[in-house]
Every structure is written in C-alpha cells, then in structure tokens.
Design an enzyme around this catalytic site. Structure first.
Site, mmCIF file in Angstrom:
data_model
loop_
_atom_site.group_PDB
_atom_site.id
_atom_site.type_symbol
_atom_site.label_atom_id
_atom_site.label_comp_id
_atom_site.label_asym_id
_atom_site.label_seq_id
_atom_site.Cartn_x
_atom_site.Cartn_y
_atom_site.Cartn_z
ATOM 1 N N CYS A 1 -8.422 14.689 -19.880
ATOM 2 C CA CYS A 1 -7.931 14.054 -18.809
ATOM 3 C C CYS A 1 -8.655 14.198 -17.425
ATOM 4 O O CYS A 1 -9.650 13.992 -17.356
ATOM 5 C CB CYS A 1 -6.287 14.026 -18.795
ATOM 6 N N HIS B 1 -4.498 12.588 -23.782
ATOM 7 C CA HIS B 1 -3.998 14.083 -24.169
ATOM 8 C C HIS B 1 -3.638 14.322 -25.528
ATOM 9 O O HIS B 1 -2.836 14.085 -26.226
ATOM 10 C CB HIS B 1 -2.488 14.419 -23.417
ATOM 11 N N GLU C 1 -3.625 16.835 -27.233
ATOM 12 C CA GLU C 1 -2.579 18.017 -27.570
ATOM 13 C C GLU C 1 -1.484 17.533 -27.839
ATOM 14 O O GLU C 1 -0.501 18.262 -28.416
ATOM 15 C CB GLU C 1 -2.773 19.093 -26.388
HETATM 16 N N1 GLN Z 1 -5.050 13.518 -11.907
HETATM 17 C C1 GLN Z 1 -5.680 12.648 -12.898
HETATM 18 C C2 GLN Z 1 -5.052 10.939 -12.935
HETATM 19 O O1 GLN Z 1 -4.031 10.793 -12.546
HETATM 20 C C3 GLN Z 1 -5.439 13.195 -14.179
HETATM 21 C C4 GLN Z 1 -4.232 13.277 -14.748
HETATM 22 C C5 GLN Z 1 -4.295 14.363 -16.007
HETATM 23 O O2 GLN Z 1 -5.011 14.991 -16.158
HETATM 24 N N2 GLN Z 1 -3.081 14.147 -16.693
HETATM 25 O O3 GLN Z 1 -5.745 10.165 -13.392
#
Ligand code: GLN
Length: 554
Positions: A398, A530, A532
């Site tokens: 992410c 994600h 995970e």
């Molecule tokens: N802050 C970033 C976004 O909102 C990444 C979010 C994250 O890593 N879950 O896109």
C-alpha cells in the site's frame, strides 16, 4: 452435514483486566470446536462509540482489519479469520456506536411504530438481532461472541444484558466463558485468585453466570486455586481451566483439547461430540502447521520499516499484526525460522541516516507496510532507494508501493519533486494522487468508511513476477486506501527503465501491483492492496512466501 435445530452461542467475557489474550482464547475455543466437526463462526463486540475501527489511530488501537466486504474492524477479527480459516461478514462486528446508529435509524424511520424507544430493552435487542443475523449468514452451528472490555466496566453493560436476555430465552443454546487474569505479585510469589473471584461476582450481578472460567497467568494454576474459584462461582473444579503462557498462540487449541474443554463446552450446550472427517482433516492440518512453526533449520531475517511502533517508552508491533502473522505462516510453510526486526522509518531521515541505512545490509529482505500521513515518509523512500540499489529483496504494501513508485520517479527518472499529494499536495509530479470521487468525500468531511475498501479483482500481466507468484490471471485482494498510483502520463518512461505494472484493476486503469524487471533486481515487488489480510495459517499468502524464498537465496 445435518444442520442443528438451534444455533448455539458461546459468549466470551473478560475479567480483572484487558490485554490478557481474551481474543486469542476465544479464537482457540472456536478452533478447538471446529475439530469436533461443527461449523463455527465468530462475532466481536467492541464497546467504544466509534462506529467502526477505521478512524482510530493504529498506535492507540492497533491494526484496522478490513473484511472482504470492506467493513473496517478491530484486529481481533483477524485472529478469528486466521484461526477459523474463514472470511467473516460485516454483521460479525459491532460497536456501541454502530448499534446506537442502527437503533436511531430505525426510530427515525418509524421502525418502532411510535413506541418509546428505551436503552433497555431496545439496545440489547438490536445487539441480539445482529448476533443472530451474523450466525445465520455464516450458517454457523456454534458462534463465539466476544464482548470487548472487562466485566464491571460501564461500557459493556448493555452487551452483557443482551447475553443475559439470550440465555433467558434459550438456556440450552447459550454458554458463558469468563477469561480472567490471575496475578502472581513479585513480592508474594504466589498466584492470587481474589481478583477473579470478584470478577465472577460482578458478572453475576449483571445476571450472567459463567459456565467455564479460563484463568490466564504466566504459569499453570494448581488444584487448590481452581477449587477456590470454583467454590466462589458455583462451578465444578473441572470447569476451571488453567491457561498459562505457551510458546505460541497457535498452541492453544491443542492445549484446550488436552483439558477436554471441547467436551465440557459441548455438554453445557447439550451437544454431542462427534467425529467427522472434516474436523479430523482440519485438526491434522493445524497440527502440521504448528509443528512447522517450530522448525529451526534455516533462518531468514526480515526488517519491517514502519512508523506506528512507538508508544511512550514502549515498542508495539500491534499496528502490523497481520503482516507479522503472514510472514510467520509463510515461514512455517517453508519450514524455516524467521527473525523480524521492527525499524522506525524516522531513523532513516536524520543525521544517522547513512549509518542506519548501511545496517539494512544484514537483512535478507525488507518490507515496507501501509500507513497514513507525513511522518517517516522520507525515511521510507530512503530505505527503498537503498534496497533497490543494493538488490535486497523488497516487498512494499500500500503506502509501501506508493513510496516505491515515488522513489523510482525521483531517483531513476529524475522527476525531482515527485510525490504523493497526500504528503505534498503542491508537487509538480503527483505520482500518487487522490481520485476525484475521494476528493468529493474529503470536501464534505466524510472520512469514516469512505476509502477504497474491501475486495477488488485485479488482472495480472503474463510473464511477470506477480503472475509467476500467483499462478493465475485474476486475483482478488482486500484494499484500504484513498490514494492511487497515477503514472499513466509517464508510463513509457517508467517501463523503459524496467518498472513493470504487473497487475491492474480489471478496466486496466489502476495499477495494483508493480515490480522491477528481474534483470535489474532479483525480487522487488509492491502491491496497492493488503495481502496480509488474507494470509492464513492453513493458507499462507503466495507473495509473502515468495518474498521469504527470495530472502533465503540472497
Ligand atoms: N495513505 C495511503 C492512502 O490512503 C496508503 C494507505 C495504506 O497504506 N493503507 O492511499
């Protein structure tokens, strides 16, 4: 398998203090009952007023666990999914805020037909309705319902009332487990049962009578103490279960089996223990997994560079628990030992930057997980630059993928001030930007539950590392972010230098996985989602496994 006539419920409540492993105990009880062949599901109740866990600071509350359907929940839901090897629905999670929101919505839409709406019984009734809805949707024979917080707190009284009301209506279908703490004060060196006895009494005052008491403590509880607790709680000595600290949380289901907790709980619910192929198969697979976690052949050492580790003088890894567990599952699959170091991204920014970067050489792989906001951002970019140049296996998640792209744009393509508009809104090269629909939501101050959330499909490009890892063309992964990679304008320049977009949204517009050509770097991959959140002990995630394999080779 034939369905039960009545669905059964086991409420798990906590005594004395929080943080003694109530969630893990409840998950292990669920796993243990799965071995008996029954279909088990779980519900988690959090007493806070936030409508979901999405708006809470990870340092304070730990990770936000996103369900397949996009609901942002507490990290305990991750434990349930991992132990029970299942994906839970949004009805499986509730908070005081979400329940009140439902009751108020029903009242506003004349759902109570003009009656006075009272805290009791209407709020507990809404709780019961949701618990039953979750059990029905999951088609569960037995549902474990964990009530957050500690007995005696003001906040969870309405949930205990819901439990009491359910027991009153269907006595044989509801059982209560109290997970309590047994301190061994240093000055005495003796295990004390009084706080637990008092917790039992407090619970009884709210009309809930425990059927089983699980005593958490560093060491085992002796018969004398079991007897003391049993006497004061109107239980048999055999209903008091000692749960000492074990090597791993995944040892607990087997430990409970040895204590015959399955037989005891089934008896309370008027169920017979049956043997069934699925249960036996599950038990075998689980035992193999637990055995593999204890392998100590090769060791891979991984650095996780995050920013939510510090709370006061303590270092907590709670904000990344799913990432850590996912690494452990893949290590077990490969039968290797894993050593994880948490490194603060901020340490790669200041005057010690170069010294600290050099330390990264000793790792077999570096993982940069997700995150929000500005702090530690330049540190993460510096770490990614270092691992790219030094060919250390890299896995970005992410924010990790967003920063890997910013790093590449800045240092390889020389787009000098390239950045994410989340961090630097005025950048000339907004490599990572907010989507127009997200911008609208921000303008209205609509922050809760409004990110890109839950499962989305992605298409993988043939011949890429991602395609090799997943062994399929289409994948489905869970998301939680507001910003997206927006490099289309510069796509050719990126590609020319070996930066590959190996996964995209089905319409081809949003990059979901990026990687470096393996001619340039042996293992450099990053994902917008994600992964995970879908890693399970019995079903480890292929990217985590590939990352560790690359680490073994390095
Ligand atoms: N802050 C970033 C976004 O909102 C990444 C979010 C994250 O890593 N879950 O896109």
């Amino acid at each position: 398998m034939k369905k039960l006539k009545n669905q059964k419920f086991i409420f798990v409540v906590g005594g004395v203090m929080s943080g003694v492993g109530k969630g893990v105990t409840a998950s292990s009880i669920g796993k243990m009952l799965q071995f008996t062949g029954y279909k088990v599901s779980a519900v988690k109740i959090d007493p806070y007023v936030n409508v979901d866990a999405g708006t809470m600071n990870p340092t304070e509350h730990g990770e936000t666990f996103v369900l397949e359907d996009g609901y942002e929940t507490d990290q305990d839901m991750g434990n349930y999914e991992r132990f029970l090897n299942t994906s839970l629905c949004r009805e499986s999670y509730m908070t005081t805020g979400s329940i009140y929101q439902k009751v108020i919505h029903k009242e506003r839409s004349l759902g109570y037909k003009g009656k006075t709406v009272s805290v009791v019984p209407h709020v507990p009734l809404a709780v019961i309705e949701q618990i039953k809805k979750a059990a029905k949707k999951e088609e569960a024979d037995i549902t474990i319902v964990e009530i957050g917080g500690t007995v005696g707190e003001y906040e969870n009284i309405l949930f205990l009332e819901a439990a009491r009301m359910m027991k009153r209506k269907n006595s044989e279908d509801v059982a209560f487990v109290l997970v309590s703490y047994l301190p061994v004060p240093n000055t005495l060196g003796e295990m004390k049962t009084k706080p637990t006895q008092q917790a039992v009494r407090t619970l009884q005052e709210s009309g809930v009578f425990p059927d089983i008491i699980v005593g958490r403590s560093p060491g085992s509880m002796d018969d004398r103490r079991k007897s003391k607790i049993a006497t004061s709680s109107m239980l048999e000595d055999s209903d008091i279960i000692s749960a000492p600290n074990l090597d791993s949380i995944y040892d607990l289901p087997e430990y409970f089996l040895k204590e015959e907790l399955d037989i005891k709980l089934l008896k309370k619910l008027k169920l017979r223990k049956k043997t069934n192929k699925k249960g036996d198969f599950d038990k075998k697979a689980w035992n193999t997994f637990v055995k593999n976690t204890k392998e100590s052949s090769n060791e891979v050492s991984i650095a996780v560079v995050g920013k939510y580790f510090g709370t006061g003088d303590f270092v907590l890894s709670d904000a990344y628990v799913s990432v850590i567990e996912a690494l452990k599952f893949s290590a077990a699959q490969l039968k290797i030992k894993i050593k994880i170091d948490w490194l603060q991204a901020q340490d790669f920014e200041g005057s010690d930057k170069n010294k600290n970067l050099k330390q990264l050489k000793k790792y077999d792989g570096v993982l940069v997980p997700g995150g929000f906001g500005n702090s530690g951002i330049e540190g993460k970019i510096n770490v990614i630059e270092y691992v790219r140049k030094n060919k250390i296996p890299f896995f970005g998640i992410c924010l990790g993928m967003q920063m890997a792209s910013v790093e590449f744009a800045r240092n390889v393509l020389k787009l000098n001030d390239a950045h994410s508009t989340e961090v630097y809104p005025k950048t000339f090269y907004p490599i990572v930007d907010i989507l127009p629909e997200q911008k609208e939501k921000m303008k209205k101050g609509d922050y809760g539950g409004s990110m890109r959330l839950g499962s989305y499909k992605a298409h993988l490009k043939r011949g890429t590392l991602a395609r090799k890892i997943y062994k399929t063309d289409v994948i489905s992964e869970r998301h939680r972010h507001r910003y997206e990679l927006t490099i289309n304008e510069h796509k050719e320049r990126f590609e020319k230098k070996g930066f590959i977009i190996s996964g995209t949204s089905p319409d081809g517009l949003l990059p979901e996985i990026i990687e470096l050509n393996q001619k340039i770097h042996p293992f450099f991959i990053a994902v917008q989602f994600h992964p995970e959140l879908q890693a399970r002990p019995l079903d480890p995630h292929p990217i985590f496994t590939a990352f560790l394999k690359a680490g073994l080779k390095s």
